[in-house]
Scaffold this motif. Structure first.
Motif, PDB file in Angstrom:
ATOM      1  N   ALA A 143       0.829  -1.209   0.000  1.00  0.00           N
ATOM      2  CA  ALA A 143       0.000   0.000   0.000  1.00  0.00           C
ATOM      3  C   ALA A 143       0.861   1.257   0.000  1.00  0.00           C
ATOM      4  O   ALA A 143       0.570   2.217  -0.715  1.00  0.00           O
ATOM      5  N   ARG A 144       1.918   1.259   0.784  1.00  0.00           N
ATOM      6  CA  ARG A 144       2.817   2.415   0.789  1.00  0.00           C
ATOM      7  C   ARG A 144       3.495   2.597  -0.564  1.00  0.00           C
ATOM      8  O   ARG A 144       3.683   3.731  -1.039  1.00  0.00           O
ATOM      9  N   HIS A 145       3.845   1.481  -1.201  1.00  0.00           N
ATOM     10  CA  HIS A 145       4.478   1.563  -2.512  1.00  0.00           C
ATOM     11  C   HIS A 145       3.523   2.153  -3.549  1.00  0.00           C
ATOM     12  O   HIS A 145       3.909   2.982  -4.383  1.00  0.00           O
ATOM     13  N   LEU A 146       2.256   1.744  -3.496  1.00  0.00           N
ATOM     14  CA  LEU A 146       1.272   2.296  -4.431  1.00  0.00           C
ATOM     15  C   LEU A 146       1.018   3.780  -4.183  1.00  0.00           C
ATOM     16  O   LEU A 146       0.839   4.558  -5.124  1.00  0.00           O
ATOM     17  N   MET A 147       1.004   4.157  -2.914  1.00  0.00           N
ATOM     18  CA  MET A 147       0.820   5.582  -2.612  1.00  0.00           C
ATOM     19  C   MET A 147       1.996   6.401  -3.112  1.00  0.00           C
ATOM     20  O   MET A 147       1.827   7.530  -3.616  1.00  0.00           O
ATOM     21  N   ALA A 148       3.205   5.852  -3.013  1.00  0.00           N
ATOM     22  CA  ALA A 148       4.379   6.568  -3.522  1.00  0.00           C
ATOM     23  C   ALA A 148       4.334   6.686  -5.039  1.00  0.00           C
ATOM     24  O   ALA A 148       4.678   7.727  -5.607  1.00  0.00           O
ATOM     25  N   GLU A 149       3.876   5.608  -5.707  1.00  0.00           N
ATOM     26  CA  GLU A 149       3.757   5.664  -7.167  1.00  0.00           C
ATOM     27  C   GLU A 149       2.691   6.671  -7.592  1.00  0.00           C
ATOM     28  O   GLU A 149       2.822   7.333  -8.628  1.00  0.00           O
ATOM     29  N   LYS A 150       1.653   6.776  -6.782  1.00  0.00           N
ATOM     30  CA  LYS A 150       0.600   7.740  -7.107  1.00  0.00           C
ATOM     31  C   LYS A 150       1.131   9.169  -7.086  1.00  0.00           C
ATOM     32  O   LYS A 150       0.769   9.990  -7.939  1.00  0.00           O
ATOM     33  N   GLY A 155       1.834  13.675 -12.914  1.00  0.00           N
ATOM     34  CA  GLY A 155       1.870  14.537 -14.097  1.00  0.00           C
ATOM     35  C   GLY A 155       1.765  13.814 -15.402  1.00  0.00           C
ATOM     36  O   GLY A 155       1.980  14.433 -16.458  1.00  0.00           O
ATOM     37  N   SER A 156       1.467  12.543 -15.421  1.00  0.00           N
ATOM     38  CA  SER A 156       1.389  11.782 -16.665  1.00  0.00           C
ATOM     39  C   SER A 156       0.048  12.012 -17.346  1.00  0.00           C
ATOM     40  O   SER A 156      -0.893  12.565 -16.768  1.00  0.00           O
ATOM     41  N   ALA A 157      -0.083  11.553 -18.614  1.00  0.00           N
ATOM     42  CA  ALA A 157      -1.308  11.777 -19.389  1.00  0.00           C
ATOM     43  C   ALA A 157      -2.475  10.962 -18.880  1.00  0.00           C
ATOM     44  O   ALA A 157      -3.637  11.379 -18.965  1.00  0.00           O
ATOM     45  N   ASN A 158      -2.195   9.785 -18.328  1.00  0.00           N
ATOM     46  CA  ASN A 158      -3.277   8.912 -17.829  1.00  0.00           C
ATOM     47  C   ASN A 158      -3.383   8.981 -16.311  1.00  0.00           C
ATOM     48  O   ASN A 158      -3.531   7.971 -15.627  1.00  0.00           O
ATOM     49  N   THR A 159      -3.313  10.220 -15.826  1.00  0.00           N
ATOM     50  CA  THR A 159      -3.313  10.400 -14.371  1.00  0.00           C
ATOM     51  C   THR A 159      -4.656   9.966 -13.754  1.00  0.00           C
ATOM     52  O   THR A 159      -4.696   9.324 -12.699  1.00  0.00           O
ATOM     53  N   LYS A 165      -7.300   3.574 -10.408  1.00  0.00           N
ATOM     54  CA  LYS A 165      -6.800   2.220 -10.171  1.00  0.00           C
ATOM     55  C   LYS A 165      -6.038   2.145  -8.858  1.00  0.00           C
ATOM     56  O   LYS A 165      -6.161   1.178  -8.099  1.00  0.00           O
ATOM     57  N   ALA A 166      -5.245   3.202  -8.601  1.00  0.00           N
ATOM     58  CA  ALA A 166      -4.491   3.215  -7.343  1.00  0.00           C
ATOM     59  C   ALA A 166      -5.429   3.299  -6.140  1.00  0.00           C
ATOM     60  O   ALA A 166      -5.189   2.649  -5.110  1.00  0.00           O
ATOM     61  N   ASP A 167      -6.512   4.101  -6.294  1.00  0.00           N
ATOM     62  CA  ASP A 167      -7.477   4.187  -5.194  1.00  0.00           C
ATOM     63  C   ASP A 167      -8.152   2.841  -4.941  1.00  0.00           C
ATOM     64  O   ASP A 167      -8.368   2.433  -3.784  1.00  0.00           O
ATOM     65  N   ASP A 168      -8.483   2.169  -6.053  1.00  0.00           N
ATOM     66  CA  ASP A 168      -9.110   0.849  -5.895  1.00  0.00           C
ATOM     67  C   ASP A 168      -8.155  -0.137  -5.225  1.00  0.00           C
ATOM     68  O   ASP A 168      -8.553  -0.891  -4.333  1.00  0.00           O
ATOM     69  N   ASP A 169      -6.888  -0.124  -5.679  1.00  0.00           N
ATOM     70  CA  ASP A 169      -5.900  -1.028  -5.074  1.00  0.00           C
ATOM     71  C   ASP A 169      -5.673  -0.684  -3.605  1.00  0.00           C
ATOM     72  O   ASP A 169      -5.532  -1.578  -2.759  1.00  0.00           O
ATOM     73  N   LYS A 170      -5.647   0.633  -3.335  1.00  0.00           N
ATOM     74  CA  LYS A 170      -5.437   1.053  -1.954  1.00  0.00           C
ATOM     75  C   LYS A 170      -6.611   0.608  -1.072  1.00  0.00           C
ATOM     76  O   LYS A 170      -6.414   0.130   0.051  1.00  0.00           O
ATOM     77  N   GLU A 171      -7.834   0.735  -1.599  1.00  0.00           N
ATOM     78  CA  GLU A 171      -8.997   0.322  -0.818  1.00  0.00           C
ATOM     79  C   GLU A 171      -8.997  -1.185  -0.584  1.00  0.00           C
ATOM     80  O   GLU A 171      -9.306  -1.661   0.519  1.00  0.00           O
TER      81      GLU A 171
END
Length: 226
Positions: A143-150, A155-159, A165-171
């Motif tokens: 979860a911490r790794h996904l939050m860091a990637e978020k 600033g990417s195009a598919n933010t 997806k990150a919110d879903d994975d985090k949940e």
């Protein structure tokens, strides 16, 4: 004391030594569990149930014999001479001694069997709690790794898609962590319940040890009178 009752008394002393080894903190529950599941004991465990009930049946037979002797000498008429009266009292004392020896042997057999079951259950609960803790730690790290990637991919195009997806994975990870924490709490409660049962068995064993010491003192006094 005859040879048969000498063997039963020796078996009783061996049971006391085994109970002391299981109760005292000599080895941990995990080490005892590995010992119980060793190759030698695993080979014996197939016939262990039969041997246990056979031994219990033999002890019950001797217990009933001691009860019969006690009833015989306690209900007989008073002897006319002093010599016969002393012999009567001596035989009654021996019957009572045999009753206590066989009774304590049966009780300690059941206590040893129960202690082995409790130790094995405690070892499995400890192993499951450690595995659950490792899973919870790995889920937290993910979860911490996904939050860091978020944060780094903001600033990417598919933010928007990546954020969802990150919110879903985090949940999902948070729900998994809650489930693991609930399971860990349950296992800790089971461990505390086993510990309380072991403490009650320790208190009962201390009481039985005190009674057995009194019986030994009584037996020593009877042997001196003999």
């Amino acid at each position: 004391m005859s040879l048969t009752w000498t063997l039963i008394a020796g078996f009783l002393y061996a049971e006391v030594a085994v109970v002391l080894l299981l109760v005292l903190p000599v080895f941990s529950a995990s080490k005892w569990n590995r010992f119980f599941k060793s190759r030698f004991l695993s080979a014996l465990s197939r016939q262990a149930q039969i041997y246990f009930y056979l031994m219990l049946g033999v002890l019950v037979i001797f217990l009933l014999e001691a009860i019969r002797e006690m009833r015989k000498y306690s209900s007989s008429e008073e002897e006319t001479t002093l010599n016969l009266g002393m012999q009567h009292s001596m035989r009654l004392f021996r019957a009572q001694r045999n009753f206590y020896i066989s009774g304590f042997a049966i009780f300690l057999s059941l206590v040893i069997r129960r202690l082995i079951i409790l130790i094995t259950t405690q070892a499995s609960l400890i192993a499951n709690s450690e595995a659950s803790m490792k899973q919870a730690q790995s889920a937290t790290q993910a979860a911490r790794h996904l939050m860091a990637e978020k944060k780094t991919d903001g600033g990417s195009a598919n933010t928007a898609n990546s954020d969802n997806k990150a919110d879903d994975d985090k949940e999902k990870l948070q729900n998994k962590i809650k489930e693991l924490e609930a399971e860990l709490k349950k296992e800790r409660k089971d461990k505390e319940a086993l510990k309380s049962q072991a403490d009650s068995l320790n208190r009962e064993y201390d009481r039985l040890t005190e009674e057995y010491s009194k019986l030994q003192n009584k037996q020593a006094a009877g042997d001196k009178s003999d």
